[in-house]
Motif scaffolding. Structure first.
Motif, PDB file in Angstrom:
ATOM      1  N   LEU A   1     -10.945   5.178  -8.466  1.00 24.41           N
ATOM      2  CA  LEU A   1      -9.624   5.444  -9.030  1.00 24.41           C
ATOM      3  C   LEU A   1      -8.697   4.337  -8.537  1.00 24.41           C
ATOM      4  O   LEU A   1      -8.597   4.097  -7.337  1.00 24.41           O
ATOM      5  N   THR A   2      -8.068   3.638  -9.466  1.00 23.75           N
ATOM      6  CA  THR A   2      -7.183   2.548  -9.071  1.00 23.75           C
ATOM      7  C   THR A   2      -5.777   2.798  -9.619  1.00 23.75           C
ATOM      8  O   THR A   2      -5.617   3.135 -10.788  1.00 23.75           O
ATOM      9  N   ILE A   3      -4.788   2.647  -8.740  1.00 23.39           N
ATOM     10  CA  ILE A   3      -3.392   2.812  -9.146  1.00 23.39           C
ATOM     11  C   ILE A   3      -2.664   1.500  -8.872  1.00 23.39           C
ATOM     12  O   ILE A   3      -2.673   1.005  -7.757  1.00 23.39           O
ATOM     13  N   ASP A   4      -2.096   0.921  -9.916  1.00 23.26           N
ATOM     14  CA  ASP A   4      -1.307  -0.305  -9.782  1.00 23.26           C
ATOM     15  C   ASP A   4       0.090  -0.039 -10.329  1.00 23.26           C
ATOM     16  O   ASP A   4       0.230   0.521 -11.408  1.00 23.26           O
TER      17      ASP A   4
ATOM     18  N   ARG B   1       0.856  -1.173   0.000  1.00 17.02           N
ATOM     19  CA  ARG B   1       0.000   0.000   0.000  1.00 17.02           C
ATOM     20  C   ARG B   1       0.899   1.232   0.000  1.00 17.02           C
ATOM     21  O   ARG B   1       1.600   1.486   0.979  1.00 17.02           O
ATOM     22  N   ALA B   2       0.894   1.973  -1.098  1.00 22.44           N
ATOM     23  CA  ALA B   2       1.751   3.147  -1.195  1.00 22.44           C
ATOM     24  C   ALA B   2       1.151   4.283  -0.371  1.00 22.44           C
ATOM     25  O   ALA B   2      -0.044   4.542  -0.475  1.00 22.44           O
ATOM     26  N   PRO B   3       1.954   4.980   0.436  1.00 19.66           N
ATOM     27  CA  PRO B   3       1.417   6.127   1.164  1.00 19.66           C
ATOM     28  C   PRO B   3       1.122   7.277   0.205  1.00 19.66           C
ATOM     29  O   PRO B   3       1.908   7.529  -0.716  1.00 19.66           O
TER      30      PRO B   3
ATOM     31  N   ALA C   1       1.813   9.914  -4.627  1.00 18.85           N
ATOM     32  CA  ALA C   1       2.067   8.612  -3.992  1.00 18.85           C
ATOM     33  C   ALA C   1       3.550   8.265  -4.012  1.00 18.85           C
ATOM     34  O   ALA C   1       4.223   8.443  -5.022  1.00 18.85           O
ATOM     35  N   ASP C   2       4.055   7.759  -2.896  1.00 17.09           N
ATOM     36  CA  ASP C   2       5.433   7.260  -2.835  1.00 17.09           C
ATOM     37  C   ASP C   2       5.460   5.847  -3.395  1.00 17.09           C
ATOM     38  O   ASP C   2       4.927   4.920  -2.790  1.00 17.09           O
ATOM     39  N   MET C   3       6.065   5.678  -4.566  1.00 16.79           N
ATOM     40  CA  MET C   3       6.136   4.357  -5.191  1.00 16.79           C
ATOM     41  C   MET C   3       7.544   4.122  -5.706  1.00 16.79           C
ATOM     42  O   MET C   3       7.795   4.109  -6.921  1.00 16.79           O
ATOM     43  N   PRO C   4       8.512   3.945  -4.808  1.00 18.19           N
ATOM     44  CA  PRO C   4       9.893   3.775  -5.258  1.00 18.19           C
ATOM     45  C   PRO C   4      10.113   2.457  -5.992  1.00 18.19           C
ATOM     46  O   PRO C   4       9.458   1.457  -5.698  1.00 18.19           O
ATOM     47  N   GLY C   5      11.021   2.483  -6.948  1.00 16.64           N
ATOM     48  CA  GLY C   5      11.441   1.253  -7.605  1.00 16.64           C
ATOM     49  C   GLY C   5      10.573   0.784  -8.752  1.00 16.64           C
ATOM     50  O   GLY C   5      10.741  -0.319  -9.251  1.00 16.64           O
TER      51      GLY C   5
ATOM     52  N   ASP D   1       4.796  -5.184  -5.699  1.00 16.85           N
ATOM     53  CA  ASP D   1       3.943  -4.243  -6.421  1.00 16.85           C
ATOM     54  C   ASP D   1       3.173  -3.334  -5.463  1.00 16.85           C
ATOM     55  O   ASP D   1       2.877  -3.715  -4.338  1.00 16.85           O
ATOM     56  N   PHE D   2       2.840  -2.146  -5.955  1.00 15.21           N
ATOM     57  CA  PHE D   2       2.030  -1.212  -5.178  1.00 15.21           C
ATOM     58  C   PHE D   2       0.603  -1.204  -5.699  1.00 15.21           C
ATOM     59  O   PHE D   2       0.361  -1.381  -6.891  1.00 15.21           O
ATOM     60  N   HIS D   3      -0.322  -0.972  -4.780  1.00 12.95           N
ATOM     61  CA  HIS D   3      -1.729  -0.894  -5.183  1.00 12.95           C
ATOM     62  C   HIS D   3      -2.457   0.076  -4.260  1.00 12.95           C
ATOM     63  O   HIS D   3      -2.289   0.027  -3.054  1.00 12.95           O
ATOM     64  N   ARG D   4      -3.272   0.949  -4.830  1.00 17.70           N
ATOM     65  CA  ARG D   4      -4.162   1.797  -4.029  1.00 17.70           C
ATOM     66  C   ARG D   4      -5.426   2.034  -4.822  1.00 17.70           C
ATOM     67  O   ARG D   4      -5.380   2.093  -6.052  1.00 17.70           O
TER      68      ARG D   4
END
Lengths: 154, 137
Positions: B67-70, B32-34, B48-52, B92-95
């Motif tokens: 709204l979906t972010i993958d 879960r990305a902050p 969103a913080d999504m490093p890498g 993987d990140f998901h929000r």
């Protein structure tokens, strides 16, 4: 200095706890863009301690930290007396004349000090920052490299 | 199959409709990305913080007011060596967020730099604040 070794400090534990609580709430209902949590960044005033992973190969130690929003100019990596220090600050981008609805991203200032598990070749240390991921590559000194000992079968 | 498993673990039952859509994760490693969310007169901005990850690895979609972010994150340690000390996981990140009708979905734009994703969600005309001129008679 010695107490701030590889163990995660208290502020980091608090961050993780809050993260877990947020996650539990998110599982119950899909959140809207606005947060129901207080929007004050309470940790703004103090330094946060970024989480670190360590990977070891036969000849090299790799320390990795996720530092999103940090540029190389805002980052300081030092090695002294077998202690690796990662410190710096990041810019929290705020749109102009905006109201904050949700604040989850962590503080601006950060610092982390770790004891290196073996002696390293200080001149061969390299650090790269790619897409918010810092990787510090530390070659081990000749004497501390892993050697495989062949066991003789008598 | 994986989705069913997720529903079971987060609810403790076998019913499939008790979990929100946010929990239908595709993979087992899903972080879960902050995020920070800001509102201005003309838009909402999700940071969103999504490093890498990389700009081509991020998928942003809007469907049924969600709204979906993958973001896909490639494994980094496989070739390096043995993990000796681990304080965070890599995956993987998901929000996802509920966003009402007030977003102009066609005009959503996003940038990714230094591991930070910034999504601009322009408001639809209907919800923009309007100044009413009062005519003097």
């Amino acid at each position: 200095m010695n107490t701030r070794t590889i163990l995660a400090p208290a502020t980091h534990a608090m961050d993780s706890l809050r993260h877990e609580i947020d996650r539990a709430f998110d599982r119950m209902s899909t959140p809207s863009l606005a947060s129901t949590w207080p929007t004050t960044r309470i940790l703004d005033a103090i330094r946060s301690n970024p989480a670190v992973n360590m990977i070891e190969s036969d000849n090299t130690l790799f320390f990795e930290a996720e530092l999103p929003g940090v540029t190389a100019t805002d980052l300081t990596v030092t090695v002294a007396e077998n202690m690796l220090t990662i410190s710096g600050c990041r810019t929290i981008e705020t749109p102009e004349e905006a109201t904050s609805l949700r604040r989850e991203r962590s503080t601006k200032q950060f610092e982390r000090i770790m004891r290196l598990p073996s002696s390293v070749d200080v001149d061969g240390i390299d650090a790269t920052l790619t897409d918010g991921v810092l990787t510090v590559t530390l070659p081990k000194l000749e004497g501390t490299r892993t050697r495989r000992i062949v066991v003789r079968d008598n | 199959m994986i989705n069913q498993h997720t529903n079971t673990t987060c609810c403790g039952t076998n019913t499939t409709d008790c979990c929100s859509e946010t929990d239908t994760v595709k993979r087992t490693q899903n972080y879960r990305a902050p995020v920070d969310v800001y509102e201005t007169e003309t838009e909402f901005r999700v940071i969103a913080d999504m490093p890498g990850t990389c700009s081509d690895c991020i998928e942003i979609s809007v469907e049924d007011n969600m709204l979906t972010i993958d973001a896909e994150v490639a494994s980094r340690y496989d070739t390096l060596g043995t993990t000796r000390h681990q304080e965070y996981g890599v995956g993987d990140f998901h929000r996802s967020f509920r966003i009402g009708d007030g977003i102009n979905a066609d005009a959503i734009a996003a940038t990714y730099s230094d591991g930070v994703l910034s999504v601009s969600l322009p408001k639809a005309e209907v919800i923009k604040p309007r100044k009413i001129d009062i005519k003097t008679v």
